[in-house]
Structure formats: C-alpha cells, structure tokens
Scaffold this motif. Structure first.
Motif, PDB file in Angstrom:
ATOM      1  N   MET A   1     -12.558  16.076   2.755  1.00 28.40           N
ATOM      2  CA  MET A   1     -12.094  15.189   1.683  1.00 28.40           C
ATOM      3  C   MET A   1     -13.246  14.413   1.055  1.00 28.40           C
ATOM      4  O   MET A   1     -13.279  14.206  -0.154  1.00 28.40           O
ATOM      5  CB  MET A   1     -11.025  14.225   2.204  1.00 28.40           C
ATOM      6  CG  MET A   1      -9.725  14.896   2.581  1.00 28.40           C
ATOM      7  SD  MET A   1      -8.932  15.701   1.179  1.00 28.40           S
ATOM      8  CE  MET A   1      -9.215  17.417   1.521  1.00 28.40           C
ATOM      9  N   GLN A   2     -14.215  13.991   1.866  1.00 30.60           N
ATOM     10  CA  GLN A   2     -15.381  13.297   1.315  1.00 30.60           C
ATOM     11  C   GLN A   2     -16.202  14.237   0.438  1.00 30.60           C
ATOM     12  O   GLN A   2     -16.670  13.849  -0.632  1.00 30.60           O
ATOM     13  CB  GLN A   2     -16.237  12.737   2.441  1.00 30.60           C
ATOM     14  CG  GLN A   2     -15.610  11.577   3.153  1.00 30.60           C
ATOM     15  CD  GLN A   2     -16.393  11.165   4.389  1.00 30.60           C
ATOM     16  OE1 GLN A   2     -17.432  11.736   4.708  1.00 30.60           O
ATOM     17  NE2 GLN A   2     -15.886  10.168   5.089  1.00 30.60           N
ATOM     18  N   GLY A   3     -16.392  15.468   0.890  1.00 35.55           N
ATOM     19  CA  GLY A   3     -17.114  16.450   0.086  1.00 35.55           C
ATOM     20  C   GLY A   3     -16.366  16.779  -1.189  1.00 35.55           C
ATOM     21  O   GLY A   3     -16.964  16.909  -2.267  1.00 35.55           O
ATOM     22  N   TRP A   4     -15.058  16.926  -1.076  1.00 34.58           N
ATOM     23  CA  TRP A   4     -14.214  17.237  -2.231  1.00 34.58           C
ATOM     24  C   TRP A   4     -14.331  16.136  -3.285  1.00 34.58           C
ATOM     25  O   TRP A   4     -14.370  16.409  -4.483  1.00 34.58           O
ATOM     26  CB  TRP A   4     -12.775  17.371  -1.743  1.00 34.58           C
ATOM     27  CG  TRP A   4     -11.789  17.801  -2.753  1.00 34.58           C
ATOM     28  CD1 TRP A   4     -10.944  16.997  -3.442  1.00 34.58           C
ATOM     29  CD2 TRP A   4     -11.521  19.129  -3.198  1.00 34.58           C
ATOM     30  NE1 TRP A   4     -10.155  17.743  -4.278  1.00 34.58           N
ATOM     31  CE2 TRP A   4     -10.491  19.051  -4.154  1.00 34.58           C
ATOM     32  CE3 TRP A   4     -12.051  20.378  -2.871  1.00 34.58           C
ATOM     33  CZ2 TRP A   4      -9.977  20.176  -4.782  1.00 34.58           C
ATOM     34  CZ3 TRP A   4     -11.533  21.489  -3.510  1.00 34.58           C
ATOM     35  CH2 TRP A   4     -10.517  21.386  -4.450  1.00 34.58           C
ATOM     36  N   ALA A   5     -14.409  14.880  -2.853  1.00 36.33           N
ATOM     37  CA  ALA A   5     -14.504  13.752  -3.784  1.00 36.33           C
ATOM     38  C   ALA A   5     -15.818  13.756  -4.554  1.00 36.33           C
ATOM     39  O   ALA A   5     -15.893  13.235  -5.668  1.00 36.33           O
ATOM     40  CB  ALA A   5     -14.348  12.442  -3.023  1.00 36.33           C
ATOM     41  N   ARG A   6     -16.864  14.352  -3.981  1.00 32.98           N
ATOM     42  CA  ARG A   6     -18.166  14.396  -4.668  1.00 32.98           C
ATOM     43  C   ARG A   6     -18.229  15.468  -5.757  1.00 32.98           C
ATOM     44  O   ARG A   6     -19.140  15.461  -6.569  1.00 32.98           O
ATOM     45  CB  ARG A   6     -19.281  14.660  -3.656  1.00 32.98           C
ATOM     46  CG  ARG A   6     -19.635  13.476  -2.806  1.00 32.98           C
ATOM     47  CD  ARG A   6     -20.910  13.729  -2.035  1.00 32.98           C
ATOM     48  NE  ARG A   6     -20.750  14.745  -1.012  1.00 32.98           N
ATOM     49  CZ  ARG A   6     -20.348  14.530   0.237  1.00 32.98           C
ATOM     50  NH1 ARG A   6     -20.049  13.313   0.614  1.00 32.98           N
ATOM     51  NH2 ARG A   6     -20.244  15.505   1.097  1.00 32.98           N
ATOM     52  N   LEU A   7     -17.293  16.400  -5.764  1.00 27.41           N
ATOM     53  CA  LEU A   7     -17.347  17.511  -6.717  1.00 27.41           C
ATOM     54  C   LEU A   7     -16.716  17.135  -8.048  1.00 27.41           C
ATOM     55  O   LEU A   7     -15.748  16.387  -8.100  1.00 27.41           O
ATOM     56  CB  LEU A   7     -16.602  18.719  -6.147  1.00 27.41           C
ATOM     57  CG  LEU A   7     -17.110  19.290  -4.833  1.00 27.41           C
ATOM     58  CD1 LEU A   7     -16.247  20.469  -4.414  1.00 27.41           C
ATOM     59  CD2 LEU A   7     -18.557  19.697  -4.921  1.00 27.41           C
ATOM     60  N   ASP A   8     -17.270  17.710  -9.118  1.00 25.74           N
ATOM     61  CA  ASP A   8     -16.623  17.553 -10.413  1.00 25.74           C
ATOM     62  C   ASP A   8     -15.476  18.572 -10.509  1.00 25.74           C
ATOM     63  O   ASP A   8     -15.293  19.398  -9.618  1.00 25.74           O
ATOM     64  CB  ASP A   8     -17.621  17.693 -11.563  1.00 25.74           C
ATOM     65  CG  ASP A   8     -18.292  19.055 -11.616  1.00 25.74           C
ATOM     66  OD1 ASP A   8     -17.833  19.996 -10.941  1.00 25.74           O
ATOM     67  OD2 ASP A   8     -19.290  19.185 -12.342  1.00 25.74           O
ATOM     68  N   ALA A   9     -14.712  18.516 -11.574  1.00 23.29           N
ATOM     69  CA  ALA A   9     -13.508  19.352 -11.702  1.00 23.29           C
ATOM     70  C   ALA A   9     -13.827  20.851 -11.651  1.00 23.29           C
ATOM     71  O   ALA A   9     -13.117  21.622 -10.999  1.00 23.29           O
ATOM     72  CB  ALA A   9     -12.776  19.004 -12.987  1.00 23.29           C
TER      73      ALA A   9
END
Length: 72
Positions: free
Chosen positions: A11-19
């Motif tokens: 989830m932390q990695g996912w939050a760093r990604l753009d769309a």
C-alpha cells in the motif's frame, strides 16, 4: 515478511505511484496471478517491493551517510 507487513509495504508503494504506473502495475499483477500459485505470487510481489516501481526512492548519497566527500 509477514502478511500484514507485505500488505502495508504494498500500500505504501502503491501510494507513491502515479495513475499510469498504477495501471501498468495492476495489469502486470493480473497477468501474473492466473499463472502463479499463492506462494509464487507472494514472491512476485516481494520482488516488486524490492525493485521499482514499488520500491521507495533511493538516492546513492544515502550510502555515504553523513561523511563529507570534500574532506577526503
């Protein structure tokens, strides 16, 4: 890595990604899921957490620490 740690790190990695990167990662996950069993899929996700796109940003200066390069 426990399951909760793996979920949290994802989830932390996912939050760093753009769309656009989220979409590419999600498509890669969907492509991997049917061909891998549960443990292999978990290993696949762990590898992605250690490597881009989900890995936290890394700056080489972190290897040096507080040492001043100019003083060498």
């Amino acid at each position: 890595m426990r399951r909760t740690d793996l979920t949290e790190a994802t989830m932390q990695g996912w939050a760093r990604l753009d769309a656009a990167r989220r979409q590419r990662f999600f498509e890669a996950f969907l492509a991997a899921a049917p061909r891998l069993d549960r443990l292999e899929l978990r290993a696949w996700l762990r590898r992605r957490l250690k490597n881009p796109p989900l890995a936290p940003p890394f700056h080489p200066a972190r290897l040096i620490g507080d040492a001043d390069i100019a003083s060498s």
